[in-house]
Enzyme design. Structure first.
Site, mmCIF file in Angstrom:
data_model
loop_
_atom_site.group_PDB
_atom_site.id
_atom_site.type_symbol
_atom_site.label_atom_id
_atom_site.label_comp_id
_atom_site.label_asym_id
_atom_site.label_seq_id
_atom_site.Cartn_x
_atom_site.Cartn_y
_atom_site.Cartn_z
ATOM 1 C CD1 TRP A 1 -2.602 1.832 0.485
ATOM 2 C CD2 TRP A 1 -1.298 2.487 2.183
ATOM 3 N NE1 TRP A 1 -2.935 3.134 0.800
ATOM 4 C CE2 TRP A 1 -2.159 3.551 1.835
ATOM 5 C CE3 TRP A 1 -0.387 2.660 3.217
ATOM 6 C CZ2 TRP A 1 -2.133 4.782 2.494
ATOM 7 C CZ3 TRP A 1 -0.345 3.888 3.877
ATOM 8 C CH2 TRP A 1 -1.219 4.938 3.515
ATOM 9 C CD GLU B 1 -4.665 -1.444 2.088
ATOM 10 O OE1 GLU B 1 -3.522 -1.804 2.456
ATOM 11 O OE2 GLU B 1 -5.536 -1.039 2.882
ATOM 12 C CG ASP C 1 -8.774 -0.687 4.456
ATOM 13 O OD1 ASP C 1 -9.825 -0.248 4.961
ATOM 14 O OD2 ASP C 1 -7.678 -0.668 5.039
ATOM 15 C CG HIS D 1 -8.761 2.055 1.855
ATOM 16 N ND1 HIS D 1 -7.515 1.574 1.545
ATOM 17 C CD2 HIS D 1 -8.655 2.544 3.111
ATOM 18 C CE1 HIS D 1 -6.699 1.751 2.581
ATOM 19 N NE2 HIS D 1 -7.383 2.330 3.535
ATOM 20 C CG HIS E 1 -6.249 -4.324 5.089
ATOM 21 N ND1 HIS E 1 -5.310 -3.323 4.980
ATOM 22 C CD2 HIS E 1 -5.555 -5.493 5.150
ATOM 23 C CE1 HIS E 1 -4.104 -3.860 4.939
ATOM 24 N NE2 HIS E 1 -4.223 -5.174 5.029
ATOM 25 C CG ASP F 1 -9.148 4.842 5.866
ATOM 26 O OD1 ASP F 1 -9.630 3.787 6.303
ATOM 27 O OD2 ASP F 1 -7.954 4.967 5.536
ATOM 28 C CG ASP G 1 -7.874 2.884 9.744
ATOM 29 O OD1 ASP G 1 -8.006 1.834 9.115
ATOM 30 O OD2 ASP G 1 -7.388 3.916 9.239
ATOM 31 C CG ASP H 1 -5.606 -1.397 8.254
ATOM 32 O OD1 ASP H 1 -4.994 -0.973 9.250
ATOM 33 O OD2 ASP H 1 -5.477 -0.896 7.120
#
Ligand SMILES: C[C@H](O)[C@H](O)[C@@H](O)C(=O)CO
Ligand SMILES: [Mn+2]
Length: 420
Positions: free
Chosen positions: A185, A226, A259, A262, A286, A294, A296, A326
């Site tokens: 990534w 990614e 992900d 994303h 992810h 994003d 997380d 992730d």
């Protein structure tokens, strides 16, 4: 004498059996699924190389909960604690900046020997390892570009780092007898609307061709790429977009990493799995929880997690999907973050296995959408909790929220000694 957990499990089994669901077989399948738990939740993506560098690359960790791991030993101890509270045998996902070495080594010069201690530990713990080049938090990525950098010298540095990373991945796979997924990534992108969208993508494409030029044994290492829609400071344009990597991955036989954070806020990765699976041999996930962006956040058992699990199970995609996590939250106990996110991911897969999939598909084919909806909704209240409790008990890990007391004790005895 049966425990109350066993008794509830026996009752639950009978209910599921009425719909042809063999719960014992479900738990056997569940035990074979490995989740790749990301090491970077344990120390807010700092790593051990270049610890003086700020976290860059358009990602951010917020919160200042005490007790972040400061050394590889502390990080491994925290991972061990987390794994002792999670059923099953899993993998650890390392980034290059987590090299465990006294040497002052640059990213483009990293070698398997810098990760020997991780491998020895993984062997001892019966864990697999996955890997990632770290194309951020570095002097040479500070203007936001790495593999697509217009300066060939800077591009060379990142190409060499990614090549070195694949070799480390292959070493993990060979040593541990479990394929390592090495995921590339890069944060490359522009804050504002670019004059030229094409040239950076041409540079990224040829840089990747160099990175992947050497054939590695796929039993040891599989490459993944990614994509991302935007990052902090790359709001207008990301070089490695979804379309870019869909094309690159399909043309070059690379795993495409999806992900959950994303994409556009209402775009889900669960919706993409069935299509992607028709064209690839493998997928990397992810699993994350984007909150408005994003962000997380720690994975919770929300609709998207359940949908991802449903697609993997009902689409028979578990065999070709590598499930990685992730997220990074520094506002709560970091060991608890791992335990919550990983247990939820396993739980969601178990729930997806505990539905009458054949009956639902049959109803759909017959156009009986009433039955499809009725059964779907009723199964949301079936006693999957009893099955989960039994699975935890059988796997020798705490049942229900009992794990929290263990994390609190670890915080008192170990994490609090580390200071702020
Ligand atoms: C640290 C990870 O590699 C990183 O989070 C990457 O996977 C990503 O998702 C960037 O937004
Ligand atoms: Mn990711």
């Amino acid at each position: 004498m049966q425990s109350s957990v066993q008794r509830s499990y026996e009752d639950a089994k009978q209910l599921y059996a009425k719909h042809g669901i063999d719960v014992d077989a479900v738990l056997e399948s569940l035990a074979n699924i490995k989740i790749s738990m990301h090491c970077w939740q344990g120390d807010d993506v700092r790593g051990f190389l270049n610890r003086d560098q700020d976290l860059t690359g358009g990602i951010s960790v917020t919160g200042n909960y005490p007790g972040a791991a400061r050394t590889p030993e502390e990080l491994r101890a925290d991972l061990e604690k987390a794994f002792s509270l999670i059923p099953g045998k899993h993998k650890v996902n390392l980034h290059a900046i987590y090299a465990d070495t006294e040497e002052k080594v640059e990213l483009d010069r990293l070698e398997p020997k810098h990760f020997e201690k991780w491998v020895a530990w993984a062997k001892e713990q019966g864990l697999g390892l996955d890997f990632n080049p770290t194309c951020f938090s570095h002097e040479l990525s500070k203007d936001g570009f790495t593999l697509s950098h217009p300066d060939p010298k800077i591009r060379r540095f990142w190409i060499d780092h990614c090549k070195a990373s694949r070799k480390i991945g292959a070493y993990f796979g060979e040593q541990l007898g479990q394929t390592c997924v090495t995921n590339v990534w890069v944060p490359d992108g522009f804050k504002d609307v670019p004059a030229d969208r094409l040239a950076p993508r041409q540079r990224l494409k040829s840089a990747l061709d160099e990175v992947f030029a050497e054939e590695l044994n796929p039993a040891h290492n599989l490459d993944a790429v990614e994509s991302k829609l935007f990052g902090l400071g790359s709001e207008a344009y990301v070089v490695g977009s979804h379309e870019f990597y869909m094309g690159y991955g399909l043309q070059n036989n690379k795993l495409i990493c999806l992900d959950a954070g994303h994409f556009h806020p209402t775009e889900t990765i669960s919706g993409k799995l069935s299509s992607l699976s028709l064209f690839t041999d493998g997928i990397l996930l992810h699993v994350s929880r984007p909150m408005r962006w994003d962000s997380d956040h720690v994975v919770t058992m929300d609709d998207e997690l359940l949908d991802i699990a449903k697609e993997l199970v009902q689409g028979d995609l578990l065999g070709k999907t590598h499930i990685g996590l992730d997220f990074f939250d520094a506002s709560i106990n970091r060991v608890a973050a791992w335990v919550i996110g990983t247990r939820n991911t396993i739980k969601a897969l178990m729930r997806a296995m505990l539905v009458p999939a054949d009956a639902l598909k049959r109803a759909e084919l017959e156009g009986d959408y009433t039955t499809r909806l009725a059964l779907t909704e009723e199964f949301k209240m079936y006693p999957f909790g009893a099955v989960w409790d039994y699975y935890c008990e059988k796997s020798g890990v705490p049942v229900r929220e009992e794990w929290l007391a263990e994390v609190k004790a670890y915080e008192r005895e170990v994490l609090s000694e580390r200071g702020e």
